[in-house]
Scaffold this motif. Structure first.
Motif, PDB file in Angstrom:
ATOM      1  N   TYR A  38       0.839  -1.197   0.000  1.00  0.00           N
ATOM      2  CA  TYR A  38       0.000   0.000   0.000  1.00  0.00           C
ATOM      3  C   TYR A  38       0.874   1.248   0.000  1.00  0.00           C
ATOM      4  O   TYR A  38       1.983   1.244   0.530  1.00  0.00           O
ATOM      5  N   SER A  42      -2.003   5.468   1.997  1.00  0.00           N
ATOM      6  CA  SER A  42      -3.171   4.703   1.552  1.00  0.00           C
ATOM      7  C   SER A  42      -4.381   4.962   2.445  1.00  0.00           C
ATOM      8  O   SER A  42      -4.255   5.156   3.655  1.00  0.00           O
ATOM      9  N   TRP A  44      -8.236   3.492   3.499  1.00  0.00           N
ATOM     10  CA  TRP A  44      -9.117   2.326   3.513  1.00  0.00           C
ATOM     11  C   TRP A  44     -10.446   2.677   4.147  1.00  0.00           C
ATOM     12  O   TRP A  44     -10.525   3.504   5.054  1.00  0.00           O
ATOM     13  N   ASN A  46     -12.917  -0.167   5.778  1.00  0.00           N
ATOM     14  CA  ASN A  46     -13.109  -1.588   6.037  1.00  0.00           C
ATOM     15  C   ASN A  46     -14.290  -1.704   6.987  1.00  0.00           C
ATOM     16  O   ASN A  46     -14.181  -1.315   8.156  1.00  0.00           O
ATOM     17  N   ILE A  57      -2.576   0.777   8.972  1.00  0.00           N
ATOM     18  CA  ILE A  57      -2.817  -0.526   8.345  1.00  0.00           C
ATOM     19  C   ILE A  57      -2.220  -1.631   9.217  1.00  0.00           C
ATOM     20  O   ILE A  57      -2.874  -2.633   9.500  1.00  0.00           O
ATOM     21  N   GLU A 107     -14.266  -5.811  -2.575  1.00  0.00           N
ATOM     22  CA  GLU A 107     -13.311  -4.726  -2.390  1.00  0.00           C
ATOM     23  C   GLU A 107     -13.121  -4.006  -3.718  1.00  0.00           C
ATOM     24  O   GLU A 107     -13.079  -4.640  -4.772  1.00  0.00           O
ATOM     25  N   TRP A 109     -10.293  -1.516  -5.407  1.00  0.00           N
ATOM     26  CA  TRP A 109      -8.905  -1.117  -5.237  1.00  0.00           C
ATOM     27  C   TRP A 109      -8.526  -0.095  -6.305  1.00  0.00           C
ATOM     28  O   TRP A 109      -8.897  -0.220  -7.461  1.00  0.00           O
ATOM     29  N   THR A 119      -6.019   3.119  -2.539  1.00  0.00           N
ATOM     30  CA  THR A 119      -7.368   3.120  -1.971  1.00  0.00           C
ATOM     31  C   THR A 119      -7.871   1.683  -1.900  1.00  0.00           C
ATOM     32  O   THR A 119      -7.705   0.921  -2.861  1.00  0.00           O
ATOM     33  N   ARG A 120      -8.476   1.335  -0.764  1.00  0.00           N
ATOM     34  CA  ARG A 120      -9.110   0.020  -0.571  1.00  0.00           C
ATOM     35  C   ARG A 120     -10.437   0.251   0.131  1.00  0.00           C
ATOM     36  O   ARG A 120     -10.461   0.738   1.269  1.00  0.00           O
TER      37      ARG A 120
END
Length: 155
Positions: A38, A42, A44, A46, A57, A107, A109, A119-120
């Motif tokens: 990542y 990054s 996220w 989640n 992360i 997901e 990505w 990006t997640r």
């Protein structure tokens, strides 16, 4: 920072490879190793948790794998375009009381030009299962070649 092949723009083959590399890394359950895929900044989402940067992360994954024991994950390419990949996945794990779960999700990505994920976005649902309903029974680590994927398992 070194490139993390395959890099965009993705072909079908390189997108499948990127998905499998991500699956293998997550199945290592090594937060530091996983975080290197990542970008340093990054972002996220989640479930309802928002994570920013590699340090967060690592902290997130450390907490995750302390709760989700004997974690086994299978990812499958859903679609791709240029610098984006969408996957669907399922994983199985149990809590410290021995309660098993199969978690299903999707997901989205986005990657930078070096192949690092910037990006997640993950949406995940959990299904309680019995130990006898488990489908992911390989030894800890990457899914063995030849083990059925999600489509073959009917997920």
């Amino acid at each position: 920072m070194p490139a993390r092949p395959p890099v965009p723009p993705f072909t079908y083959e390189s997108a499948v490879e990127k998905v499998r590399r991500a699956e293998d890394a997550w199945n290592s359950r090594d937060p530091e190793k996983v975080s290197l895929a990542y970008t340093p900044d990054s972002r996220w989402r989640n479930r309802a948790e928002f994570v920013h940067g590699r340090d967060e992360i690592v902290a997130f994954l450390t907490r995750k794998w302390r709760r989700e024991l004997d974690y086994r994950l299978v990812k499958e390419l859903w679609t791709f375009r240029e610098d984006r990949i969408a996957v669907r996945f399922a994983y199985e794990s149990h809590d410290d009381s021995g309660n098993w779960f199969r978690s299903f999700g999707n997901e989205n990505w986005e990657f930078d030009g070096d192949g690092l994920m910037r990006t997640r976005l993950a949406c995940i649902n959990d299904l309680p299962i019995s130990e006898s309903e488990r489908r992911f029974r390989w030894p800890s680590g990457p899914r063995p070649d030849g083990h059925p994927g999600l489509t073959e398992l009917g997920f």
